[in-house]
Design a protein around this motif. Structure first.
Motif, PDB file in Angstrom:
ATOM      1  N   LYS A 185       0.987  -1.185  -0.019  1.00 54.82           N
ATOM      2  CA  LYS A 185       0.176  -0.023  -0.181  1.00 54.82           C
ATOM      3  C   LYS A 185       0.770   1.348  -0.054  1.00 54.82           C
ATOM      4  O   LYS A 185       2.059   1.246   0.556  1.00 54.82           O
ATOM      5  CB  LYS A 185      -0.878  -0.116   1.043  1.00 54.82           C
ATOM      6  N   SER A 186       0.125   2.379  -0.573  1.00 53.99           N
ATOM      7  CA  SER A 186       1.016   3.556  -0.594  1.00 53.99           C
ATOM      8  C   SER A 186       0.051   4.612  -0.157  1.00 53.99           C
ATOM      9  O   SER A 186      -0.909   5.105  -0.787  1.00 53.99           O
ATOM     10  CB  SER A 186       1.434   3.872  -2.035  1.00 53.99           C
ATOM     11  N   THR A 187       0.035   5.090   1.072  1.00 57.73           N
ATOM     12  CA  THR A 187      -0.796   6.203   1.578  1.00 57.73           C
ATOM     13  C   THR A 187      -0.634   7.347   1.390  1.00 57.73           C
ATOM     14  O   THR A 187       0.406   8.034   1.457  1.00 57.73           O
ATOM     15  CB  THR A 187      -1.000   5.780   2.945  1.00 57.73           C
ATOM     16  N   ILE A 188      -1.848   8.183   1.046  1.00 62.18           N
ATOM     17  CA  ILE A 188      -1.593   9.755   1.078  1.00 62.18           C
ATOM     18  C   ILE A 188      -2.103  10.182   2.676  1.00 62.18           C
ATOM     19  O   ILE A 188      -2.997   9.930   3.079  1.00 62.18           O
ATOM     20  CB  ILE A 188      -2.567  10.482  -0.224  1.00 62.18           C
ATOM     21  N   VAL A 189      -1.032  10.808   2.885  1.00 60.91           N
ATOM     22  CA  VAL A 189      -1.115  11.520   4.256  1.00 60.91           C
ATOM     23  C   VAL A 189      -1.171  12.963   4.297  1.00 60.91           C
ATOM     24  O   VAL A 189      -0.238  13.581   3.867  1.00 60.91           O
ATOM     25  CB  VAL A 189      -0.079  10.867   5.289  1.00 60.91           C
ATOM     26  N   GLU A 261       0.095  -6.614  12.599  1.00 61.49           N
ATOM     27  CA  GLU A 261      -0.819  -6.097  13.692  1.00 61.49           C
ATOM     28  C   GLU A 261      -1.681  -5.016  12.964  1.00 61.49           C
ATOM     29  O   GLU A 261      -1.994  -3.989  13.510  1.00 61.49           O
ATOM     30  CB  GLU A 261       0.056  -5.265  14.675  1.00 61.49           C
ATOM     31  N   GLU A 262      -2.032  -5.413  11.727  1.00 60.24           N
ATOM     32  CA  GLU A 262      -3.172  -4.472  11.053  1.00 60.24           C
ATOM     33  C   GLU A 262      -4.421  -4.898  11.429  1.00 60.24           C
ATOM     34  O   GLU A 262      -5.125  -6.052  11.014  1.00 60.24           O
ATOM     35  CB  GLU A 262      -2.945  -4.654   9.565  1.00 60.24           C
ATOM     36  N   TYR A 263      -5.227  -4.127  12.224  1.00 66.37           N
ATOM     37  CA  TYR A 263      -6.645  -4.374  12.934  1.00 66.37           C
ATOM     38  C   TYR A 263      -7.630  -3.675  12.001  1.00 66.37           C
ATOM     39  O   TYR A 263      -7.413  -2.413  11.622  1.00 66.37           O
ATOM     40  CB  TYR A 263      -6.603  -3.829  14.266  1.00 66.37           C
ATOM     41  N   SER A 302      -7.006   1.353  14.308  1.00 68.05           N
ATOM     42  CA  SER A 302      -7.535   0.908  13.124  1.00 68.05           C
ATOM     43  C   SER A 302      -6.238   0.875  12.040  1.00 68.05           C
ATOM     44  O   SER A 302      -5.688   2.005  11.886  1.00 68.05           O
ATOM     45  CB  SER A 302      -8.740   1.653  12.761  1.00 68.05           C
ATOM     46  N   GLY A 303      -6.093   0.038  11.196  1.00 71.62           N
ATOM     47  CA  GLY A 303      -5.124  -0.079  10.335  1.00 71.62           C
ATOM     48  C   GLY A 303      -5.224   0.364   8.996  1.00 71.62           C
ATOM     49  O   GLY A 303      -6.395   0.163   8.375  1.00 71.62           O
ATOM     50  N   ALA A 304      -4.646   1.078   8.227  1.00 68.34           N
ATOM     51  CA  ALA A 304      -4.808   1.447   6.930  1.00 68.34           C
ATOM     52  C   ALA A 304      -4.996   0.403   5.870  1.00 68.34           C
ATOM     53  O   ALA A 304      -6.004   0.202   5.021  1.00 68.34           O
ATOM     54  CB  ALA A 304      -3.732   2.313   6.203  1.00 68.34           C
ATOM     55  N   GLU A 305      -4.024  -0.722   5.842  1.00 67.85           N
ATOM     56  CA  GLU A 305      -4.231  -1.798   5.045  1.00 67.85           C
ATOM     57  C   GLU A 305      -5.347  -2.627   5.121  1.00 67.85           C
ATOM     58  O   GLU A 305      -5.987  -3.113   4.525  1.00 67.85           O
ATOM     59  CB  GLU A 305      -3.026  -2.829   5.092  1.00 67.85           C
ATOM     60  N   SER A 520      -7.720   9.108   1.353  1.00 64.25           N
ATOM     61  CA  SER A 520      -7.577   8.578   0.104  1.00 64.25           C
ATOM     62  C   SER A 520      -6.126   7.669   0.176  1.00 64.25           C
ATOM     63  O   SER A 520      -5.359   7.894   0.535  1.00 64.25           O
ATOM     64  CB  SER A 520      -7.254   9.486  -0.915  1.00 64.25           C
ATOM     65  N   ILE A 521      -6.531   6.315  -0.380  1.00 61.30           N
ATOM     66  CA  ILE A 521      -5.132   5.320  -0.430  1.00 61.30           C
ATOM     67  C   ILE A 521      -5.043   4.827  -1.697  1.00 61.30           C
ATOM     68  O   ILE A 521      -5.951   4.456  -2.399  1.00 61.30           O
ATOM     69  CB  ILE A 521      -5.576   4.463   0.818  1.00 61.30           C
ATOM     70  N   GLY A 522      -3.716   4.210  -1.957  1.00 59.16           N
ATOM     71  CA  GLY A 522      -3.735   3.277  -3.021  1.00 59.16           C
ATOM     72  C   GLY A 522      -2.436   2.248  -3.029  1.00 59.16           C
ATOM     73  O   GLY A 522      -1.962   2.346  -1.838  1.00 59.16           O
ATOM     74  N   GLY A 523      -2.265   1.728  -3.987  1.00 55.91           N
ATOM     75  CA  GLY A 523      -1.476   0.602  -4.093  1.00 55.91           C
ATOM     76  C   GLY A 523      -2.054  -0.705  -4.549  1.00 55.91           C
ATOM     77  O   GLY A 523      -3.304  -0.875  -4.793  1.00 55.91           O
ATOM     78  N   THR A 524      -1.087  -1.642  -5.020  1.00 54.92           N
ATOM     79  CA  THR A 524      -1.806  -3.059  -5.325  1.00 54.92           C
ATOM     80  C   THR A 524      -2.530  -3.677  -4.416  1.00 54.92           C
ATOM     81  O   THR A 524      -3.033  -4.654  -4.503  1.00 54.92           O
ATOM     82  CB  THR A 524      -0.885  -3.859  -6.170  1.00 54.92           C
ATOM     83  N   SER A 525      -2.320  -3.349  -3.119  1.00 59.23           N
ATOM     84  CA  SER A 525      -3.148  -3.499  -1.800  1.00 59.23           C
ATOM     85  C   SER A 525      -4.573  -3.148  -2.168  1.00 59.23           C
ATOM     86  O   SER A 525      -5.499  -4.032  -1.486  1.00 59.23           O
ATOM     87  CB  SER A 525      -2.717  -2.751  -0.673  1.00 59.23           C
ATOM     88  N   ALA A 526      -4.978  -2.299  -2.931  1.00 59.13           N
ATOM     89  CA  ALA A 526      -6.418  -2.024  -3.256  1.00 59.13           C
ATOM     90  C   ALA A 526      -6.658  -2.996  -4.391  1.00 59.13           C
ATOM     91  O   ALA A 526      -7.923  -3.245  -4.842  1.00 59.13           O
ATOM     92  CB  ALA A 526      -6.389  -0.603  -3.708  1.00 59.13           C
ATOM     93  N   SER A 527      -5.941  -3.214  -5.523  1.00 57.72           N
ATOM     94  CA  SER A 527      -6.087  -3.719  -6.510  1.00 57.72           C
ATOM     95  C   SER A 527      -6.693  -5.285  -6.351  1.00 57.72           C
ATOM     96  O   SER A 527      -7.427  -5.885  -6.765  1.00 57.72           O
ATOM     97  CB  SER A 527      -5.053  -3.966  -7.676  1.00 57.72           C
ATOM     98  N   SER A 528      -5.873  -5.986  -5.513  1.00 58.92           N
ATOM     99  CA  SER A 528      -6.187  -7.324  -5.374  1.00 58.92           C
ATOM    100  C   SER A 528      -7.301  -7.596  -4.240  1.00 58.92           C
ATOM    101  O   SER A 528      -8.271  -8.466  -4.877  1.00 58.92           O
ATOM    102  CB  SER A 528      -4.922  -8.039  -4.201  1.00 58.92           C
ATOM    103  N   PRO A 529      -7.884  -6.770  -3.325  1.00 57.32           N
ATOM    104  CA  PRO A 529      -9.032  -7.188  -2.883  1.00 57.32           C
ATOM    105  C   PRO A 529     -10.361  -6.715  -3.632  1.00 57.32           C
ATOM    106  O   PRO A 529     -11.413  -7.345  -3.727  1.00 57.32           O
ATOM    107  CB  PRO A 529      -9.379  -6.304  -1.403  1.00 57.32           C
TER     108      PRO A 529
END
Length: 612
Positions: A185-189, A261-263, A302-305, A520-529
């Protein structure tokens, strides 16, 4: 751990396998220390580690044959998945291996009650002090520190076994495993509350009010706001799934493994549902903790991923039941604190647990991975074989292809380190595992309407250095390679390797709720789910028609059936730069940026509902 008081008697009585002297040992595995790791201290002798001993699976080639036959839509056995018991019978070790390993363990005073065996008996797990492991493996453990992150691990760079035992043991870990499991994941902060509130307000406006429509690559109208913010509605429009309602919601199931530990926070999920999926409001997911994994509901944890995974996977597939797994992973090791365990092979802990269950989710998406070269090849092969077992049982497994292009997942191109770990420090593109495993479906990233390869972080993709190219993708990949300029990136990648990703989906500007705030968040972490959400719907369509689930997807995705139907939207623009290069280009047909393309759910549904 309990060591028998009759240790000496056992050792002398074991005429078939007495304790070997040091000279009888030979090195079984040796690795170079990956770049970025330095020796920090000696490992405390009483520090406890959990050793996993993998015995050979002599009939795995038979299992693989079954896997490909039941996954090929043009084969008469398509969909005839194996049972848990049938899979276990095929991967069971020979009795000779069981006897040899049992005698070796007994010779070190270990009793059956000290051992934990997998259902197929192909894994044996023991918990022992470092000093005891060092004696068993004729090795020396140290504390190693990762200079960039500060992570510490108890590892060795080589280990040995008696010569006659080599053929009966494939792998023992943790020994030489220096991988650092990470999310893709790549998060906009945003730096302050005022700026955050401004962005949230703008995003909310985009979500609630479209300013018109634009045309996607498949010719469908999509809300113009989808070029700025990705929502459930956008994905349904982009991928031709508007109006589909799941029917077999007691059979089609979807699961998300979580690590580090992503909750997954239920309050955030409800906020997301209220905005984007109001019919799902007040629904939730089943939680399963593995190896002590927990899911505390303190909003600040709460975890972003986790938020990204569960909100979009479960939001797209609602009301199909969802399961979130949390596997305790990588407990910090401090030389002056006696932590009970120390391992970061969490996805294999999850895999062990799931393989032991009679029933598992039929669709599973994982947004984590390692640089392939930091995972010892012997271990990668065994983990990959575990994924094949799930596929043979009818489970569809998806993994993010990684971020930051062909590089090492470092977001700063200037400091990416693209070198081999073989001691030669050769410049090399860095494949991602488990995405490089040929028995899983690797998901790359796109952006925009019409879609192009994602550019902000670059979709991971390339060619495995461990696994050869499987037959199902041979023609598609060879066509791409043949079209490259002569000697293009010569020596930087393995042309004969398993190529990834297989397919893609939107991978940036996803609107989630995190710690009570829209982000707003991005990454192939978004593509897979996202891709997994549509696979869960396809499974529902098949189950509703009395057909078996899809299982391992790749033979279907690469088939002429899908190609002729145009059931994947080909992405032909963009690239995945990294390692100081422009990376690979997206182009017509398969490419190592977006694979075969993004899903057209409607066309895929028509295909999977045929007489297969």
């Amino acid at each position: 751990m309990r060591i028998s008081l009759g240790f000496l008697v056992l050792a002398l009585a074991s005429s078939s396998y007495a304790i070997p002297n040091k000279g009888a040992y030979q090195v079984k595995e040796e690795v170079n220390v990956p770049r970025g790791w330095v020796k920090h201290a000696e490992a405390p002798a009483d520090h406890t580690i959990t050793l996993r001993i993998g015995l050979p699976q002599p009939n795995f080639n038979v299992l693989e044959k079954h896997l490909y036959e039941v996954s090929d839509p043009e084969h008469e056995r398509y969909g005839s998945h194996l049972s848990k018991e049938e899979v276990e019978e095929l991967i069971a070790p020979h009795s000779e291996s069981l006897d040899a390993v049992n005698n070796w363990l007994s010779s070190h005073g270990l009793q059956e009650t000290d051992l934990v065996r997998s259902p197929a008996k192909d894994w044996v797990t023991i918990r022992v002090p470092v000093a005891f492991a060092e004696k068993m493996l004729d090795t020396k453990y140290n504390v190693w520190k990762h200079t960039a992150s500060g992570d510490t691990l108890v590892r060795t760079t080589s280990w040995s076994l008696p010569k006659e035992l080599h053929q009966h043991v494939d792998v023992i870990q943790p020994t030489t495993m220096f991988g650092r499991l990470r999310s893709a994941k790549s998060t906009i902060v945003w730096g302050d509350d005022e700026a955050e509130a401004r962005v949230a307000a703008n995003a909310k406006t985009s979500v609630e009010a479209s300013t018109g429509a634009t045309i996607s690559a498949n010719g469908r109208e999509v809300d113009a706001s989808c070029d700025k913010v990705i929502t459930i509605k956008c994905l349904q429009q982009l991928y031709n799934a508007v109006g589909y309602t799941p029917k077999k919601t007691t059979k089609s199931t979807i699961g998300i493994p979580g690590y580090l530990e992503e909750y997954a926070n239920i309050q955030d999920l409800q906020s997301f549902f209220a905005e984007q999926r109001p019919d799902a409001l007040n629904s939730t997911f089943k939680f399963i903790g593995i190896k002590g994994g927990e899911n505390p509901q303190n909003l600040t944890l709460s975890g972003a991923e986790a938020a990204l995974d569960v909100q979009f996977a479960f939001g797209l597939s609602y009301p199909i039941p969802g399961t979130y797994y949390q596997t305790a992973s990588r407990p910090p090791f401090q030389p002056d604190v006696r932590t009970p365990t120390n391992t970061n092979e969490a996805y294999v802990d999850w895999l062990d647990f799931v393989l032991a269950q009679k029933d598992t989710p039929l669709t599973i998406s994982t947004s984590y991975g390692d640089d392939e070269q930091t995972v010892p090849k012997s271990y990668a092969i065994r983990a990959c074989a575990g994924f094949a077992q799930l596929g043979a049982r009818g489970v569809s497994l998806m993994f993010s292809s990684g971020d930051y292009g062909v590089g090492d997942n470092n977001p700063d191109p200037a400091t990416q380190e693209c070198f081999t770990n073989d001691g030669k420090n050769t410049t090399r593109f860095i494949p991602v595992f488990p995405s490089s495993c040929p028995y899983v479906t690797s998901i790359g990233g796109t952006q925009g309407v019409p879609e192009v390869a994602v550019s902000r972080f670059g979709s991971g993709g390339g060619f495995s250095d461990y696994f050869p190219r499987p037959l199902y993708q041979f023609a598609a990949v060879q066509k791409y390679i043949n079209a490259l300029p002569k000697d293009h990136y010569k020596g930087l990648y393995n042309k004969a390797g398993r190529a990834f990703p297989d397919v893609a989906a939107q991978g940036d500007r996803y609107r989630i709720y995190l710690k009570g705030v829209p982000r707003s968040i991005g990454g192939t972490s978004a593509s897979s789910p996202t891709f997994a959400g549509f696979v869960a719907l396809l499974n529902d369509a098949r189950l509703s028609a009395g057909k078996p689930p899809l299982g391992f997807l790749n033979p279907l995705l690469y088939s002429s059936v899908v190609e002729r139907a145009g059931a994947l939207n080909d992405i032909t623009s963009g690239s995945n730069p990294g390692c100081g290069t422009p990376g690979f280009n997206a182009t017509e047909g398969w490419d190592p940026v977006t694979g075969l393309g993004t899903p057209n759910f409607g066309k895929l549904k028509d295909i999977v509902l045929r007489g297969y």
